[in-house]
Structures are given as C-alpha cells and as structure tokens.
Design a protein around this motif. Sequence first.
Motif, short mmCIF file in Angstrom:
data_model
loop_
_atom_site.label_atom_id
_atom_site.label_comp_id
_atom_site.label_asym_id
_atom_site.label_seq_id
_atom_site.Cartn_x
_atom_site.Cartn_y
_atom_site.Cartn_z
N GLY A 67 0.65 -1.25 0.02
CA GLY A 67 0.12 -0.01 -0.06
C GLY A 67 0.69 1.25 0.13
O GLY A 67 0.12 2.38 -0.05
N ARG A 68 2.19 1.21 -0.39
CA ARG A 68 2.83 2.43 -0.33
C ARG A 68 2.55 3.53 -1.49
O ARG A 68 2.26 2.97 -2.58
N PHE A 69 2.40 4.58 -1.04
CA PHE A 69 2.26 5.62 -2.02
C PHE A 69 3.31 5.67 -2.88
O PHE A 69 4.50 5.58 -2.71
N LEU A 70 2.88 6.23 -4.02
CA LEU A 70 4.17 6.51 -5.23
C LEU A 70 5.53 7.25 -4.93
O LEU A 70 6.62 7.24 -5.18
N ASP A 71 4.90 8.37 -4.06
CA ASP A 71 5.98 9.34 -3.43
C ASP A 71 6.77 8.66 -2.65
O ASP A 71 8.31 8.93 -2.52
N ASP A 72 6.41 7.77 -1.96
CA ASP A 72 7.20 6.71 -1.03
C ASP A 72 8.18 6.09 -1.79
O ASP A 72 9.26 5.81 -1.50
N ILE A 73 7.47 5.28 -2.59
CA ILE A 73 8.50 4.36 -3.47
C ILE A 73 9.55 5.13 -4.34
O ILE A 73 10.65 4.63 -4.25
N ALA A 74 9.17 6.21 -4.83
CA ALA A 74 10.14 7.23 -5.57
C ALA A 74 11.20 7.53 -4.70
O ALA A 74 12.56 7.30 -5.00
N SER A 75 10.94 7.83 -3.34
CA SER A 75 12.12 7.88 -2.46
C SER A 75 12.93 6.92 -2.02
O SER A 75 14.19 7.24 -1.99
N LEU A 76 12.32 5.82 -1.76
CA LEU A 76 13.02 4.39 -1.38
C LEU A 76 13.93 4.15 -2.61
O LEU A 76 14.95 3.70 -2.25
N LEU A 77 13.24 4.24 -3.72
CA LEU A 77 14.29 4.03 -5.11
C LEU A 77 15.42 5.11 -5.04
O LEU A 77 16.55 4.51 -5.58
N LEU A 78 15.16 5.95 -4.95
CA LEU A 78 16.15 7.05 -5.21
C LEU A 78 17.25 7.12 -4.25
O LEU A 78 18.54 7.30 -4.51
N TYR A 79 17.00 6.57 -2.99
CA TYR A 79 17.93 6.50 -1.77
C TYR A 79 18.14 5.14 -1.31
O TYR A 79 18.46 4.86 -0.28
N PHE A 80 18.02 4.45 -2.54
CA PHE A 80 18.15 2.84 -2.16
C PHE A 80 19.73 2.70 -1.39
O PHE A 80 20.73 3.03 -2.07
N ASP A 81 19.93 1.70 -0.67
CA ASP A 81 20.96 1.55 0.31
C ASP A 81 21.66 0.41 -0.14
O ASP A 81 20.88 -0.82 0.16
N PHE A 82 22.85 0.39 -0.84
CA PHE A 82 23.44 -0.57 -1.24
C PHE A 82 24.70 -0.89 -0.37
O PHE A 82 25.72 -1.68 -0.68
N SER A 83 24.71 -0.30 1.08
CA SER A 83 25.97 -0.33 1.49
C SER A 83 26.54 -1.86 2.11
O SER A 83 27.52 -2.09 2.36
N ARG A 84 25.47 -2.50 2.10
CA ARG A 84 25.80 -3.98 2.75
C ARG A 84 25.91 -5.05 1.60
O ARG A 84 26.33 -6.20 1.65
N LEU A 85 26.07 -4.32 0.28
CA LEU A 85 26.35 -5.43 -0.77
C LEU A 85 27.55 -6.55 -0.61
O LEU A 85 27.53 -7.67 -0.69
N GLU A 86 28.75 -5.78 -0.43
CA GLU A 86 29.89 -6.44 -0.53
C GLU A 86 29.89 -7.40 0.71
O GLU A 86 30.35 -8.79 0.54
N TYR A 87 29.46 -7.05 1.83
CA TYR A 87 29.32 -7.81 3.12
C TYR A 87 28.40 -9.14 2.67
O TYR A 87 28.66 -10.20 3.16
#
Length: 211
Positions: free
Chosen positions: A151-171
């Motif tokens: 049920g997330r709104f599009l603005d929430d989704i856009a913000s989530l995608l824009l600031y997606f956190d990949f900091s744990r990828l290598e770990y």
Amino acid sequence: GAPKEICRYAPDPALILTGEAEGRQRHAGRARATDERYIVCAPRFDDTSAIGAAVAYSKRKETDLVFIAMHPDDRDVCCRVASRFGGSAVLRPDFRSAESVISGAHALFGSRLHACIMAYSHRVPFVAYSHDPKLISFCEDIGMKSALSPGRFLDDIASLLLYFDFSRLEYVRARATLGITGMYALANECQSRRAEAKAAGAGGKLAKRSK
C-alpha cells in the motif's frame, strides 16, 4: 542420510552466481527520449501486488515496462498484464538472460526472490512485495525493512528507490561466498563419511565370509 551434526543452511547461491552482465542493455533497444531505463516487474502467479505499483511508477517515469516470468507458473500472468498495459513480457528466461534484463533496469518491482537478488547484486533499486519468508529474510538481511507493504504511495516508492541503500552489498556477497564454500565442504565431508561407512561395511562382509 547426512549426519545431523554437520547439517547446516547456507545463503542463496544466486548471491554469488550473479555477476556483471555483459552490457547494461535496454530491453529490445527501446530507449525513450527521457533516457530512462525501463522498469521490470517480476510478479508471482499467486501474488500480483507488485503489478499495480510497477504500472503506476512506469507511467510516472514515462518508461517502458517489462514483465519477467522467473518461474513457469508466472508466465500466464506476465503475458496477460503485458498485453493489458502495453508492456513487454519475457516468458522463458534462463538465469543469465534474466540477469541481463534486470541489470539494465531503472528499478524492479518484484515478488520473486531471485529477481530481487539479481537487482540488488547489480545495484538496481527494487521494491519487494511478498509474504515469502525467504524474500522477507533477504530484505531484512540487507537492511531493507520498510519496503514490504503493497500500500505504499508512489512518492514513498520514488524516495525509496532514489535513496536505495547498497552499503551491505559486499558484506552480504562475501558472507554468501563463505556460506556456499562451507556448504560444499560439508557436502564433501558427507560423501567421505558415506564412502568410509560403505568401505567399512564391505570389509565386515568379507571378514565374515573368510571365517
């Protein structure tokens, strides 16, 4: 038949099988004037909650939409929604072709674990829609705790995608490598124990016969 004391669970192999695809290609070569990459949706046949958000977001971004069937059971729903919403459908991808499509996406909306793993491994932001414990566990493992609500709104989704956190990828990838290595070591140990037990059993039979 493996001894209980050496049975363990290991991370999903897709975390280390997923690598840099050859070129971040646009699906079917169709790039829009906005130079945005396409949106990928990987729904489950029994959980289509990702579809509505993917369609709405692709319209907002004015990008192409690609539905990918990560499991044979998903082919029918992907074909139907692609026809209805004017998107493309990839119905029979192998691992590498699925990876190639997902790695070139602007974002992924998915209910399939391996689709989300591929996206994350290629630093493609994604939104997960599923009640699958494995997918929820993966999302929590990478620090993604707020992306599981359909049920997330599009603005929430856009913000989530824009600031997606990949900091744990290598770990996460390094830990998966260790886990898979350990899994192979345990499998080899199981095989060695079976071979020893079989040899011991054969030796016992020969000893009885010689008497």
